[in-house]
Design a protein around this motif. Structure first.
Motif, mmCIF file in Angstrom:
data_model
loop_
_atom_site.group_PDB
_atom_site.id
_atom_site.type_symbol
_atom_site.label_atom_id
_atom_site.label_comp_id
_atom_site.label_asym_id
_atom_site.label_seq_id
_atom_site.Cartn_x
_atom_site.Cartn_y
_atom_site.Cartn_z
ATOM 1 N N MET A 13 0.456 -1.198 0.154
ATOM 2 C CA MET A 13 -0.017 -0.018 -0.152
ATOM 3 C C MET A 13 0.842 1.393 0.281
ATOM 4 S SD MET A 13 -3.372 0.507 2.175
ATOM 5 C CE MET A 13 -4.110 1.789 0.303
ATOM 6 N N ALA A 45 1.124 4.506 -2.701
ATOM 7 C CA ALA A 45 1.079 5.381 -2.661
ATOM 8 C C ALA A 45 2.010 6.811 -3.573
ATOM 9 C CB ALA A 45 0.158 5.818 -0.907
ATOM 10 N N LEU A 98 1.956 6.781 -6.469
ATOM 11 C CA LEU A 98 1.179 7.436 -7.087
ATOM 12 C C LEU A 98 1.775 9.097 -6.604
ATOM 13 C CD1 LEU A 98 -0.912 6.808 -8.808
ATOM 14 C CD2 LEU A 98 -2.621 7.240 -6.548
ATOM 15 N N LEU A 154 -1.579 8.321 0.766
ATOM 16 C CA LEU A 154 -2.471 7.651 0.740
ATOM 17 C C LEU A 154 -3.838 8.322 0.378
ATOM 18 C CD1 LEU A 154 -2.144 6.721 4.355
ATOM 19 C CD2 LEU A 154 -2.031 5.275 1.887
ATOM 20 N N VAL A 168 -3.996 7.732 -3.274
ATOM 21 C CA VAL A 168 -4.913 6.503 -3.650
ATOM 22 C C VAL A 168 -5.919 6.247 -3.802
ATOM 23 C CG1 VAL A 168 -4.619 3.805 -3.336
ATOM 24 C CG2 VAL A 168 -2.662 5.300 -3.131
ATOM 25 N N ILE A 175 -1.720 -8.814 9.876
ATOM 26 C CA ILE A 175 -1.908 -7.226 8.334
ATOM 27 C C ILE A 175 -1.096 -7.797 7.900
ATOM 28 C CG2 ILE A 175 -1.936 -5.346 8.019
ATOM 29 C CD1 ILE A 175 -3.066 -4.657 11.156
ATOM 30 N N SER A 187 -6.114 1.178 -7.368
ATOM 31 C CA SER A 187 -6.420 1.740 -5.906
ATOM 32 C C SER A 187 -7.804 1.417 -5.248
ATOM 33 C CB SER A 187 -6.346 3.486 -6.295
ATOM 34 O OG SER A 187 -5.447 4.107 -7.135
ATOM 35 N N SER A 231 -6.446 -1.390 -3.511
ATOM 36 C CA SER A 231 -5.829 -0.823 -2.543
ATOM 37 C C SER A 231 -6.060 -0.947 -1.071
ATOM 38 C CB SER A 231 -5.181 0.200 -2.725
ATOM 39 O OG SER A 231 -3.756 -0.286 -3.888
ATOM 40 N N PHE A 232 -6.961 0.342 -1.678
ATOM 41 C CA PHE A 232 -8.684 0.484 -0.403
ATOM 42 C C PHE A 232 -9.098 -0.751 -0.101
ATOM 43 C CE2 PHE A 232 -8.371 4.139 1.620
ATOM 44 C CZ PHE A 232 -6.498 4.868 0.705
ATOM 45 N N MET A 288 -7.093 -1.676 2.620
ATOM 46 C CA MET A 288 -7.050 -0.872 3.948
ATOM 47 C C MET A 288 -8.215 -1.057 4.588
ATOM 48 S SD MET A 288 -4.596 1.019 4.580
ATOM 49 C CE MET A 288 -4.834 2.607 5.906
ATOM 50 N N VAL A 297 -6.874 -3.866 7.350
ATOM 51 C CA VAL A 297 -6.178 -3.997 7.815
ATOM 52 C C VAL A 297 -6.751 -2.807 8.879
ATOM 53 C CG1 VAL A 297 -4.156 -2.445 7.628
ATOM 54 C CG2 VAL A 297 -3.921 -4.201 5.884
ATOM 55 N N LEU A 298 -7.724 -2.188 8.314
ATOM 56 C CA LEU A 298 -7.775 -1.097 9.480
ATOM 57 C C LEU A 298 -8.920 -2.102 10.569
ATOM 58 C CD1 LEU A 298 -9.063 1.996 7.230
ATOM 59 C CD2 LEU A 298 -7.425 1.954 9.326
#
Lengths: 254, 284
Positions: A110, A114, A117, B30, B33, B219, B257, B260-261, B264, B267-268
């Motif tokens: 990630m 990031a 980008l 971030l 993204v 994670i 992207s 990725s989210f 994420m 993960v969160l």
């Protein structure tokens, strides 16, 4: 109560599991055979081959340059962060501390995505510079954590005494706190240096043409034909990391 | 311990440089993204700023869902195996004489700081068809033809467990080291069976360490890239590989992207669970 025998056996088995693969790799880096899975006598030929490989030498220099620079930058930012958090509490500190952990916690891919980008959007060409920036960002929270743990154990009254004796805040910090923090700082810098030297994923995303580092080179070798040279290179990388971590642990013992 | 100083009224100048770096060089990327995940792919692989949710809806494709599912079960399995394997080691270290503890912990920490690529490669070397494992099993007469382990989910699982076991052992040790021995002794004195001592006393008391260890292993396993890339085959992609593929090969950055989210979010969720379970206190 005694720790059960089977527990000790399981613990020892875990340690074997952790070390056996690395040990095998190192042993086989001295193997004369090109097929490399059968032992055919001791040889240093793969190491000799490594040292004549110009591309590898260039990658090593890139890795070292990035590691040194990002470690220095991460060191400055990290120490500043540690001192600010521990000695100058501010509003919103808890939120800041949570954010500080994010670069350490989120999956590396990630962060790689990031950073890539970001650099493309601000039109900064991918190069040693972008890699150094990326390494600084993931390294300074690590330095901050280690130095802060050390700072927390220091008695703040030492610095206060210096202030009472008329030292300016900067002189008090420089003459009293900084020397006491030194083992923690040196240890943290060695850790950051190791992390930078070993990083692959974030480097992979932020590397440009001609900024190949050692891990990127190793990855390339692993993806194409695996030659015994990789074993030799791996052995060197493992031993360098181990030496750095041992040194980091040793300086912090004081 | 002296009490920590009270928040000062003066402006926190010291924190400005690190906070600036964190915001500009980490927060902004971030957010970029996130923004790009709602944009569309330009004709030549760039980003076109036209608001769309298509990147998220296309994740629902069975092809991608399967990759997410594989990542999830591999991460869960890795976490469970690390817990079962890590507990005895953490317990032994916590119960070892003080002068041994430092050395034993050092032995656990060393692999964690050792080059991840190299550690993964070690398993390529061991598991491949003509590798050491097959040679050993063949010469022992246990198998008659070499096993194909490398480039399967099994190899990925072994690599993940190997890579992240230290993450489990360290917080478990921290929790077990603090555990009051007399409580365990009381359980033995009251004739608890070994299993009862473990499930009724040791495990509940070391809960913060268990949770911290599980989150710390889960994670990076969920977002793994190197392990599935080197030990897995083309059919054992995980989310990390899919993201890398979209970013660097297909060059569909908006879709990459969005992926990725979603990662994420996973993960969160793990981090939030950790915080709600009171995990933050166990680390400090």
């Amino acid at each position: 109560m005694k720790t059960g025998r089977w527990l000790i056996a399981a613990g020892v088995a875990d340690l074997f599991f952790l070390y056996l693969p690395i040990a095998i790799l190192i042993v086989f880096s001295f193997n004369a055979s090109k097929l490399s899975a059968r032992w055919q006598g001791f040889s240093l030929q793969w190491y000799a081959k490594l040292f004549t490989n110009q591309a590898l030498l260039a990658a090593t220099l890139n890795s070292l340059a990035i590691a040194v620079l990002s470690t220095v930058l991460a060191g400055l930012l990290g120490v500043l962060t540690a001192v600010a958090l521990e000695r100058r509490p501010f509003r919103g500190q808890a939120a800041f501390e949570a954010c500080l952990l994010l670069p350490i916690v989120i999956p590396e891919i990630m962060m790689g995505v990031a950073m890539l980008l970001f650099f493309v959007m601000i039109k900064l060409p991918l190069s040693l510079v972008t890699m150094t920036i990326a390494h600084t960002v993931f390294n300074f929270p690590v330095v901050a954590l280690i130095v802060r743990a050390r700072l927390r154990k220091l008695d703040p009254r030492l610095e206060e005494a210096a202030r009472d004796l008329g030292a300016t805040p900067w002189i008090a910090f420089k003459r009293v706190t900084l020397p006491l923090l030194m083992p923690g700082i040196v240890g943290a810098l060695l850790m950051a240096f190791t992390l930078s030297l070993d990083d692959f994923i974030i480097s992979f995303f932020t590397a440009g043409v001609g900024s190949t580092t050692l891990p990127i080179k190793v990855y390339g070798m692993l993806k194409s034909a695996v030659t015994p040279e990789v074993n030799a290179l791996s052995a060197i990388l493992v031993l360098v990391s181990m030496a750095l971590v041992a040194a980091a642990t040793w300086v912090q013992r004081k | 311990m002296t009490p920590p100083p009270k928040p000062t009224s003066s402006f926190p100048w010291l924190i400005l440089p690190p906070a600036g770096v964190l915001i500009v060089l980490f927060g902004v990327p971030l957010l970029l993204v996130l923004a790009v995940s709602f944009a569309s792919r330009g004709t030549y692989g760039g980003v076109e700023w036209a608001l769309t949710f298509a990147n998220y809806t296309s994740i629902a494709d069975p092809l991608y869902l399967r990759i997410f599912w594989r990542s999830l079960w591999l991460a869960v399995a890795t976490t469970a195996i690390c817990l079962v394997m890590g507990f005895p080691l953490a317990y032994v270290i916590a119960r070892a004489p003080k002068r041994w503890q430092g050395l034993l912990l050092f032995l656990v920490i060393i692999p964690f700081w050792t080059n991840f690529l190299v550690r993964t490669y070690a398993w390529m070397f061991i598991l491949r068809t003509e590798g050491l494992l097959n040679q050993a099993l063949l010469s022992a007469g246990l198998i008659h033809e070499p096993l194909n382990i490398l480039f399967t989910d099994w190899a990925v699982l072994i690599g993940l467990v190997y890579g992240y076991l230290p993450f489990m052992v360290l917080p478990l040790y921290a929790a077990l080291e603090r555990l009051d021995r007399s409580l365990v002794e009381a359980a033995w004195d009251l004739y608890a069976r070994p299993v009862q001592v473990f499930t009724k006393v040791v495990l509940p008391l070391s809960r913060p360490g268990v949770i911290a260890g599980c989150v710390l292993v889960f994670i990076p396993s969920l977002g793994a890239y190197v392990t599935p890339d080197l030990l897995g085959g083309a059919r054992t992609m995980m989310v990390g590989n899919l993201i890398q593929h979209q970013y660097l090969v297909v060059r569909d950055w908006p879709f990459g992207s969005a992926l990725s989210f979603v990662l994420m979010a996973g993960v969160l969720a793990a981090v939030l669970y950790y915080l709600r379970a009171g995990g933050a206190r166990s680390l400090t």
